[in-house]
Design a protein around this motif. Structure first.
Motif, PDB file in Angstrom:
ATOM      1  N   UNK A  50     -60.660   0.832  27.396  1.00 52.46           N
ATOM      2  CA  UNK A  50     -59.819  -0.322  27.733  1.00 52.46           C
ATOM      3  C   UNK A  50     -59.779  -1.362  26.609  1.00 52.46           C
ATOM      4  N   UNK A  51     -60.445  -1.056  25.485  1.00 55.86           N
ATOM      5  CA  UNK A  51     -60.336  -1.851  24.259  1.00 55.86           C
ATOM      6  C   UNK A  51     -60.745  -3.311  24.464  1.00 55.86           C
ATOM      7  N   UNK A  52     -61.691  -3.566  25.365  1.00 57.87           N
ATOM      8  CA  UNK A  52     -62.075  -4.957  25.642  1.00 57.87           C
ATOM      9  C   UNK A  52     -63.358  -5.372  24.936  1.00 57.87           C
ATOM     10  N   UNK A  53     -63.929  -4.511  24.103  1.00 54.55           N
ATOM     11  CA  UNK A  53     -65.120  -4.875  23.352  1.00 54.55           C
ATOM     12  C   UNK A  53     -66.389  -4.926  24.163  1.00 54.55           C
ATOM     13  N   UNK A  54     -66.379  -4.320  25.362  1.00 51.70           N
ATOM     14  CA  UNK A  54     -67.550  -4.327  26.243  1.00 51.70           C
ATOM     15  C   UNK A  54     -67.792  -2.895  26.715  1.00 51.70           C
ATOM     16  N   UNK A  55     -69.054  -2.476  26.720  1.00 54.02           N
ATOM     17  CA  UNK A  55     -69.390  -1.178  27.292  1.00 54.02           C
ATOM     18  C   UNK A  55     -69.435  -1.333  28.803  1.00 54.02           C
ATOM     19  N   UNK A  56     -68.379  -0.874  29.470  1.00 57.38           N
ATOM     20  CA  UNK A  56     -68.286  -1.072  30.910  1.00 57.38           C
ATOM     21  C   UNK A  56     -67.824   0.211  31.582  1.00 57.38           C
TER      22      UNK A  56
END
Length: 390
Positions: free
Chosen positions: A59-65
């Motif tokens: 999702x390209x949000x910069x968080x490992x989720x």
């Protein structure tokens, strides 16, 4: 007589056991004997891994989720206190592992001091988490598994593919792309008809024009670069799309980590020489990196040509494709489609084990699709999308 013989034998056995006990070969134990406490402070002499996780930031949000996936075959460098640098590739779980031990001197981390990690993304990928370089001090800690610990541990590093829309147009074509923001821009078309333009996620319109013929494509850009099927340059409108949409991810074929020949009738289509398996059933990094949904993926068995076909016409919408093995980096995928015995479409695209491309086929009213690789390496396939009639 029989009872007496049995009783005598029992006495002899008991006597033998008693003699063995007297000689010290067995004795009663205590809880302290069976559950000893460790005396801390001495060196363990063992080992452990110090690791860094690289993941696909879908999702390209910069968080490992949730929803993100491990990324295999990514180079991670480790700078050591002595000035040397070593590299390890991430495994199928996304970890680059460096062995750590104070006593086992042939390992990667053996001396206390300052260490630095650096992730080197594959071509066409960028770091989303802003932490490609990380540093930590390591100190001796007798009794820990490797007798050494890191004062700070690494954080996951996210990578995402650089998004593009690319394809091949007829000679002399003009290609215009309109993005989700409504802004249009012309794509540069090379002498060979090839074009590629950087894009953002979302819905795009791609307009082709050449020799009086025009064509418009609707393209959704998500997590991977998009490759369009060739613009024909012929006049006339295409057949309207069939109404019923399908996407198969090959996860409902099996529940165990094996391989399974995809049977005819799966998803209402017929399949030949296509196999489904768990993404980690083999060591091929491309299977892990190409999987987009669920845990299973398909490939052309033994790298030989495969087919999807039906008596009733269907539209091949598109699919994610990658190279199953790193030795097949840059392998050429060849797709051909027929309507009955008449050739209808043909396209080629390059495959990578680092991650998939989405091939936006938009093949209309076909009855047979051939999936072939030029050098007979396995192409990994996920989220095969198609349309059928009512």
């Amino acid at each position: 007589m029989k009872r007496g013989l049995l009783f005598s034998g029992a006495v002899i056995v008991a006597a033998a056991v008693g003699l063995a006990a007297i000689r010290g070969s067995a004795r009663a134990g205590t809880a302290e004997d069976y559950y000893p406490k460790r005396v801390w402070g001495s060196f363990e002499g063992g080992q452990m891994n110090t690791s860094l996780l690289v993941f696909r930031d879908l999702n390209r949000n910069g968080v490992y989720d949730l929803g993100d996936r491990p990324m295999s075959r990514v180079a991670v460098e480790l700078d050591k206190p002595n000035g040397s640098t070593i590299m390890r590739l991430t495994n199928a779980s996304g970890f680059a592992n460096f062995r750590m031990s104070v006593t086992q001197r042939d390992f990667e981390v053996v001396d206390p001091g300052h260490y630095a990690f650096r992730v080197v993304p594959p071509p066409g990928f960028s770091v989303t988490t802003g932490n490609a370089s990380q540093e930590s001090d390591y100190v001796v800690s007798p009794g820990s598994p490797g007798d050494m610990i890191a004062k700070t541990t690494t954080h996951p590093v996210g990578l995402a593919a650089d998004l593009t829309i690319s394809g091949v147009a007829a000679a002399g074509s003009r290609v215009s792309l309109t993005g989700p923001d409504g802004v249009s821009a012309a794509a540069k078309v090379g002498p060979d008809g090839r074009f590629s333009a950087p894009v953002a996620p979302g819905k795009w319109l791609v307009d082709f024009s050449a020799g009086g013929a025009t064509e418009r494509r609707h393209v959704v850009v998500a997590t991977a670069p998009v490759v369009l099927s060739a613009f024909s340059g012929k006049s006339g409108s295409a057949d309207p799309p069939l109404p019923v949409e399908h996407v198969v991810g090959f996860d409902d074929l099996m529940t165990s980590p094996g391989v399974f020949e995809i049977p005819s009738g799966y998803g209402g289509l017929n399949w030949y020489n296509l196999v489904a398996m768990h993404q980690r059933f083999t060591d091929g990094p491309g299977y892990t990196n190409t999987t987009m949904s669920g845990e299973f993926i398909a490939y052309n068995s033994s790298g030989h040509p495969a087919q999807v076909f039906s008596d009733k016409p269907f539209d091949f919408t598109g699919a994610y494709f990658g190279a199953g093995w790193d030795d097949a980096e840059g392998e050429t995928l060849i797709l051909r489609a027929w309507r009955g015995d008449e050739p209808a479409y043909e396209d080629q695209l390059a495959l990578s084990a680092n991650g998939p491309v989405y091939f936006a086929a938009d093949y209309r009213r076909i009855t047979r699709l051939e999936i072939r690789t030029q050098h007979y390496w396995q192409a990994a396939i996920d989220d095969f999308a198609y349309r059928t009639g009512p």
